[in-house]
Scaffold this motif. Structure first.
Motif, PDB file in Angstrom:
ATOM      1  N   GLY A  41     -11.247 -36.734 -14.323  1.00 43.76           N
ATOM      2  CA  GLY A  41      -9.964 -37.416 -14.166  1.00 43.76           C
ATOM      3  C   GLY A  41      -8.833 -36.406 -14.101  1.00 43.76           C
ATOM      4  O   GLY A  41      -8.997 -35.229 -14.425  1.00 43.76           O
ATOM      5  N   PRO A  42      -7.651 -36.869 -13.678  1.00 47.05           N
ATOM      6  CA  PRO A  42      -6.501 -35.956 -13.594  1.00 47.05           C
ATOM      7  C   PRO A  42      -6.012 -35.534 -14.982  1.00 47.05           C
ATOM      8  O   PRO A  42      -6.213 -36.234 -15.962  1.00 47.05           O
ATOM      9  CB  PRO A  42      -5.447 -36.786 -12.873  1.00 47.05           C
ATOM     10  N   ILE A  43      -5.372 -34.402 -15.021  1.00 41.95           N
ATOM     11  CA  ILE A  43      -4.732 -33.939 -16.262  1.00 41.95           C
ATOM     12  C   ILE A  43      -3.402 -34.666 -16.410  1.00 41.95           C
ATOM     13  O   ILE A  43      -2.641 -34.788 -15.449  1.00 41.95           O
ATOM     14  CB  ILE A  43      -4.528 -32.412 -16.217  1.00 41.95           C
ATOM     15  N   TYR A  44      -3.144 -35.137 -17.607  1.00 46.04           N
ATOM     16  CA  TYR A  44      -1.883 -35.861 -17.826  1.00 46.04           C
ATOM     17  C   TYR A  44      -1.017 -35.239 -18.915  1.00 46.04           C
ATOM     18  O   TYR A  44       0.130 -35.616 -19.060  1.00 46.04           O
ATOM     19  CB  TYR A  44      -2.147 -37.338 -18.139  1.00 46.04           C
ATOM     20  N   ALA A  45      -1.564 -34.318 -19.693  1.00 49.83           N
ATOM     21  CA  ALA A  45      -0.748 -33.748 -20.782  1.00 49.83           C
ATOM     22  C   ALA A  45      -1.194 -32.327 -21.099  1.00 49.83           C
ATOM     23  O   ALA A  45      -2.370 -31.979 -20.959  1.00 49.83           O
ATOM     24  CB  ALA A  45      -0.831 -34.616 -22.030  1.00 49.83           C
ATOM     25  N   LEU A  46      -0.232 -31.552 -21.542  1.00 52.46           N
ATOM     26  CA  LEU A  46      -0.510 -30.209 -22.072  1.00 52.46           C
ATOM     27  C   LEU A  46      -0.250 -30.234 -23.571  1.00 52.46           C
ATOM     28  O   LEU A  46       0.785 -30.729 -24.016  1.00 52.46           O
ATOM     29  CB  LEU A  46       0.424 -29.184 -21.417  1.00 52.46           C
ATOM     30  N   ALA A  47      -1.206 -29.714 -24.321  1.00 51.35           N
ATOM     31  CA  ALA A  47      -0.995 -29.566 -25.763  1.00 51.35           C
ATOM     32  C   ALA A  47      -1.180 -28.098 -26.113  1.00 51.35           C
ATOM     33  O   ALA A  47      -2.141 -27.459 -25.667  1.00 51.35           O
ATOM     34  CB  ALA A  47      -1.968 -30.434 -26.546  1.00 51.35           C
ATOM     35  N   LEU A  48      -0.246 -27.562 -26.884  1.00 51.08           N
ATOM     36  CA  LEU A  48      -0.276 -26.151 -27.281  1.00 51.08           C
ATOM     37  C   LEU A  48      -0.433 -26.054 -28.801  1.00 51.08           C
ATOM     38  O   LEU A  48      -0.226 -27.043 -29.509  1.00 51.08           O
ATOM     39  CB  LEU A  48       1.028 -25.465 -26.841  1.00 51.08           C
ATOM     40  N   GLY A  75       2.416 -34.355 -12.600  1.00 50.23           N
ATOM     41  CA  GLY A  75       2.290 -35.589 -13.372  1.00 50.23           C
ATOM     42  C   GLY A  75       1.840 -35.329 -14.798  1.00 50.23           C
ATOM     43  O   GLY A  75       1.205 -36.181 -15.417  1.00 50.23           O
ATOM     44  N   ILE A  76       2.196 -34.163 -15.302  1.00 46.10           N
ATOM     45  CA  ILE A  76       1.753 -33.760 -16.646  1.00 46.10           C
ATOM     46  C   ILE A  76       2.957 -33.712 -17.576  1.00 46.10           C
ATOM     47  O   ILE A  76       4.019 -33.219 -17.191  1.00 46.10           O
ATOM     48  CB  ILE A  76       1.071 -32.369 -16.565  1.00 46.10           C
ATOM     49  N   TYR A  77       2.783 -34.256 -18.777  1.00 42.61           N
ATOM     50  CA  TYR A  77       3.867 -34.173 -19.758  1.00 42.61           C
ATOM     51  C   TYR A  77       3.436 -33.279 -20.910  1.00 42.61           C
ATOM     52  O   TYR A  77       2.262 -32.947 -21.050  1.00 42.61           O
ATOM     53  CB  TYR A  77       4.276 -35.566 -20.241  1.00 42.61           C
ATOM     54  N   PHE A  84      -5.584 -24.190 -26.630  1.00 42.68           N
ATOM     55  CA  PHE A  84      -4.662 -25.103 -25.932  1.00 42.68           C
ATOM     56  C   PHE A  84      -5.501 -26.136 -25.211  1.00 42.68           C
ATOM     57  O   PHE A  84      -6.720 -26.009 -25.090  1.00 42.68           O
ATOM     58  CB  PHE A  84      -3.753 -24.335 -24.971  1.00 42.68           C
ATOM     59  N   ARG A  85      -4.834 -27.185 -24.756  1.00 42.98           N
ATOM     60  CA  ARG A  85      -5.588 -28.247 -24.104  1.00 42.98           C
ATOM     61  C   ARG A  85      -4.811 -28.795 -22.910  1.00 42.98           C
ATOM     62  O   ARG A  85      -3.642 -29.145 -23.030  1.00 42.98           O
ATOM     63  CB  ARG A  85      -5.861 -29.369 -25.105  1.00 42.98           C
ATOM     64  N   LEU A  86      -5.494 -28.827 -21.771  1.00 45.76           N
ATOM     65  CA  LEU A  86      -4.976 -29.543 -20.609  1.00 45.76           C
ATOM     66  C   LEU A  86      -5.733 -30.865 -20.594  1.00 45.76           C
ATOM     67  O   LEU A  86      -6.879 -30.951 -20.147  1.00 45.76           O
ATOM     68  CB  LEU A  86      -5.208 -28.725 -19.334  1.00 45.76           C
ATOM     69  N   ALA A  87      -5.083 -31.908 -21.130  1.00 50.08           N
ATOM     70  CA  ALA A  87      -5.788 -33.159 -21.433  1.00 50.08           C
ATOM     71  C   ALA A  87      -5.995 -33.989 -20.173  1.00 50.08           C
ATOM     72  O   ALA A  87      -5.049 -34.311 -19.457  1.00 50.08           O
ATOM     73  CB  ALA A  87      -5.009 -33.959 -22.465  1.00 50.08           C
ATOM     74  N   GLN A  88      -7.254 -34.323 -19.947  1.00 49.37           N
ATOM     75  CA  GLN A  88      -7.590 -35.158 -18.784  1.00 49.37           C
ATOM     76  C   GLN A  88      -7.584 -36.629 -19.153  1.00 49.37           C
ATOM     77  O   GLN A  88      -7.942 -37.000 -20.274  1.00 49.37           O
ATOM     78  CB  GLN A  88      -8.993 -34.812 -18.290  1.00 49.37           C
ATOM     79  N   ASP A  89      -7.254 -37.432 -18.176  1.00 50.17           N
ATOM     80  CA  ASP A  89      -7.298 -38.875 -18.374  1.00 50.17           C
ATOM     81  C   ASP A  89      -8.765 -39.310 -18.453  1.00 50.17           C
ATOM     82  O   ASP A  89      -9.509 -39.216 -17.482  1.00 50.17           O
ATOM     83  CB  ASP A  89      -6.600 -39.576 -17.209  1.00 50.17           C
ATOM     84  N   GLY A  90      -9.157 -39.762 -19.610  1.00 51.52           N
ATOM     85  CA  GLY A  90     -10.548 -40.158 -19.828  1.00 51.52           C
ATOM     86  C   GLY A  90     -10.725 -41.660 -19.913  1.00 51.52           C
ATOM     87  O   GLY A  90     -11.727 -42.128 -20.450  1.00 51.52           O
ATOM     88  N   THR A  91      -9.773 -42.410 -19.353  1.00 47.15           N
ATOM     89  CA  THR A  91      -9.854 -43.871 -19.452  1.00 47.15           C
ATOM     90  C   THR A  91     -11.201 -44.382 -18.958  1.00 47.15           C
ATOM     91  O   THR A  91     -11.787 -45.286 -19.566  1.00 47.15           O
ATOM     92  CB  THR A  91      -8.702 -44.513 -18.640  1.00 47.15           C
ATOM     93  N   ASP A  92     -11.694 -43.810 -17.863  1.00 46.85           N
ATOM     94  CA  ASP A  92     -12.967 -44.268 -17.295  1.00 46.85           C
ATOM     95  C   ASP A  92     -14.141 -43.350 -17.641  1.00 46.85           C
ATOM     96  O   ASP A  92     -15.260 -43.589 -17.191  1.00 46.85           O
ATOM     97  CB  ASP A  92     -12.859 -44.343 -15.760  1.00 46.85           C
ATOM     98  N   TYR A  93     -13.878 -42.313 -18.405  1.00 50.16           N
ATOM     99  CA  TYR A  93     -14.911 -41.283 -18.627  1.00 50.16           C
ATOM    100  C   TYR A  93     -16.171 -41.880 -19.240  1.00 50.16           C
ATOM    101  O   TYR A  93     -17.290 -41.554 -18.829  1.00 50.16           O
ATOM    102  CB  TYR A  93     -14.324 -40.196 -19.518  1.00 50.16           C
TER     103      TYR A  93
END
Lengths: 471, 471
Positions: free
Chosen positions: B363-370, B390-392, B416-425
């Protein structure tokens, strides 16, 4: 040729009762509309499928599971007030699936998701190995000369188009029925086809294939595995070698049965309208959409009619056919119950007013098709009742009423069709994913509404669908 | 703690080159943006997953398939211009799945769609039989006293909630990890859980379970089969008896390996940023989303960086970890490659600037966490480049960077994490349906764009994520 029988209901005026035969009996229409509305409030069809699939799971032809489901069905028919309830047994050879396995040996060893086609012969104990001869279309296979596939495993990757009325499946079914025979004629030692499904999930789609002398073990690949073989062929890594194994076959002398019940007509009980579905299922799923839905829809429709204070003029009979999917030929795999029903009633065929089956899943009904010479006024009455359900009149005459109607149609019995939307049917059909979770209860209610209303109109009328010459 | 290194690119003014350390190096941002746009035009990540899953199919830990994929991976790394390419082997006991079968014996005999949990012990040859003790939730099982399940088969039907960040799966994973142990403590002889999936299709979801003394054979039911058991329990037909059979276990002394390659920094080559995914997969699918996608995304991102005319200041290392999913404990099943990597680099941990993994599907990445103490100016630079994708910025500090980062994080390496949308994962994850067909190439491109751009900024900076005490 018209709706002539005024019926007795509270509030019917004497004037109406005294009326001559009319094209659209207002009382029959009113009752049909009441049946329709009653069904939409909750027909109970979903609960029938739920019960059936929970209690018996898969119900392959000739298994104890199918027999137990039939006994249960007869009990239900009695509880619902049907008359002349019977379980009519017949012998058959049951086809059984044991272990099955297909793997790529080279250039990239991996196991594929497959299922043996119903009716396939077994492989030898060590399996069958060969180089894959991969065809994008069935025509490419047919174009290969006799001998061209000697020692090879024929693989046909043609895709099944999505179509509301199932025509896409119709276009690829010959690959499954005839493909193994055609491949064997050309020297192949095994056969695989891309599952006749419209999804792209890792389910393989079984279904009957024709077997006979010289035929070869035959399997369906899940759609992703079909694509995988194509990628492997085109990867430039060398020939694709496969090993097939299946411990399957017509192993067992057994019995199947039809379950029959009816609401007896009070004026012309010998005139019979036959409806139903098939009780057997493939072994992979639990046969919820194929054909738990159909047996439930037709029985629930008849149950609503049985609950009315009055009887229809004609008899309406529901048949839960056995062994539709696969059984030992001749002449072709499957339809054993429907053939048994027709063969044992050859002398009563003329009394069969019409036949139809619900065997196209659990989608809503979108069209009514009648025989070519259906009375226009009857059609008008039917469409008056069905149009509010989102159903239109399909001007193309019904060529059949579902697979199990074939043997009766061959005896001259006219067929009608309440066509279900099958756009998504082949996403699930004949796979392990054919389970109750695929069914929307409201769609079954809409089906029951259409069946009950239409049946009432037909059973209350004296309309004949037969060509004038047969009258 | 800021972006200080101006880089040499055609057209860079002398003024810029002469500038002191600045918070957001315009040239680094420009290059990061160019990497981003290049990736969006076609990153090639999809082709990597396609190649990997076509050539090697499933890649279970410790199999020849995993080893062959690793050799191929190293070849690719060299072809892509990575340096210090190595395959680092380590021993492990590989878990193998043979035949597996669960059936309802009574009151309604039928076979269920299941899969053994990874790490499960085998049943005796004749299987294990027992009455099902069915629990709607795991808590209900935990509430049962020791001894309460003596001779029974514990069945936990708790559903996994759908959640974008995977928290739903996090909430039910303990059922799989600990459930068999907890059931065994209470006397159970077998364990089944509802698959930890968010779909309602007939796929069973495997995954590792903790094994140890006294544990019992453990399986996952497909979601429809879980519902089926609940209906059977509530049908009033009597107790549900099951038979479990599985020919599985840690059968084989074998090896797995990490595949490593890097782009060496031209200023501070000893400062290493580690990224990657895991090359092994479960045996049921072909490991396209788990974790073909992750290995492809991270390698394609590094490949884009390797193709630049300049080198980053720091070294960026990609690791395709082996044996993430399952391997013989101690201390827990899985993560063998990540543990091996960390254990053999204990003395280099301080040189690891940061670690992150792509292991959450396609899925697409939607957030960055540091990490908690990330420099605000670095964050601002990163978000300048990532926002158009489209990343916050997720203000919650990253607790980890994916499963395989755990052993490095335990050594104090910031994640760090480039968080992917896992809604359908979890519709597909760990099932037979984890195949290339589930991947949208555009989503992989978006992932590569984010990884390449972010990596460039981090590798060009001297930012440290470590707490000041560690500096």
């Amino acid at each position: 040729m018209s709706l002539i029988k005024p019926i007795l209901l509270a509030g019917v005026s004497l004037a109406l009762l005294a009326a001559p035969a009319i094209a659209q009996d207002p009382e029959a229409i009113r009752t049909a509309e009441a049946l329709r509305e009653r069904a939409l409030q909750g027909s109970g069809a979903y609960e029938i499928v739920e019960d059936l699939t929970t209690r018996f799971g898969a119900r392959p032809a000739g298994t104890e599971s199918e027999r137990a489901a039939a006994r249960w069905g007869a009990e239900q028919f009695r509880a619902w007030g049907f008359s002349n309830v019977a379980v009519e047994s017949f012998p058959l050879s049951a086809w059984r699936r044991g272990e099955e396995r297909v793997e790529v040996l080279s250039p990239a060893p991996q196991r594929l998701v497959v299922t043996a086609l119903g009716g396939s012969i077994a492989t030898p104990e060590g399996g069958v190995e060969g180089e894959a001869a991969i065809f994008r279309t069935y025509q490419e296979l047919l174009d290969a000369p006799v001998g061209a596939l000697r020692g090879k495993i024929a693989v046909v990757l043609q895709d099944t188009p999505r179509a509301q009325d199932g025509a896409g499946y119709g276009s690829t079914s010959p690959i499954r029925f005839q493909g193994p025979t055609e491949a064997a004629r050309r020297g192949a030692v095994g056969f695989l086809l891309r599952s006749l499904g419209t999804h792209d999930h890792r389910f393989a789609h079984t279904g009957a294939t024709r077997v006979g002398e010289g035929t070869i073990p035959a399997f369906a690949l899940s759609p992703p595995d079909a694509d995988q073989l194509l990628r492997l062929r085109d990867a430039g890594l060398g020939p694709v070698r496969l090993r097939l194994f299946a411990d399957v076959g017509f192993l067992e002398a057994s019995t199947s049965q039809n379950v029959i019940g009816e609401v007896i007509g009070d004026e012309r009980p010998d005139e019979v309208i036959v409806i139903g579905g098939h009780l057997d299922s493939w072994d992979l799923g639990t046969g919820a959409i194929d054909d738990g839905a159909g047996v439930a829809i037709t029985a629930a429709a008849l149950r609503l009619i049985a609950e009315l204070p009055e009887r229809p003029a004609r008899t309406i009979r529901v048949v839960w056919w056995g062994a539709e999917e696969v059984s030992q030929p001749p002449p072709a795999p499957g339809l054993a119950g429907a053939r048994h029903y027709a063969e044992t009633r050859r002398d009563q065929a003329a009394n069969h007013v019409a036949v139809s089956e619900s065997d196209f899943g659990a989608g809503p009904i979108y069209a009514l098709a009648l025989p070519a010479n259906a009375d226009p006024e009857f059609r008008q009455a039917a469409m008056r009742v069905l149009t509010p359900l989102g159903i239109y009149f399909d001007g193309t005459p019904a060529r059949g009423g579902g697979p199990d109607t074939g043997p009766l149609v061959a005896l001259g019995v006219p067929a009608f069709r309440l066509a279900q939307d099958g756009t998504d049917y082949f996403d699930t059909h004949h796979t392990a994913d054919d389970v109750i979770d695929r069914i929307e209860p409201e769609n079954l209610d809409q089906n029951v509404a259409a069946w009950a209303a239409f049946l009432w109109l037909l059973a209350e009328s004296d309309v004949s669908f037969r060509p004038p010459a047969q009258e």
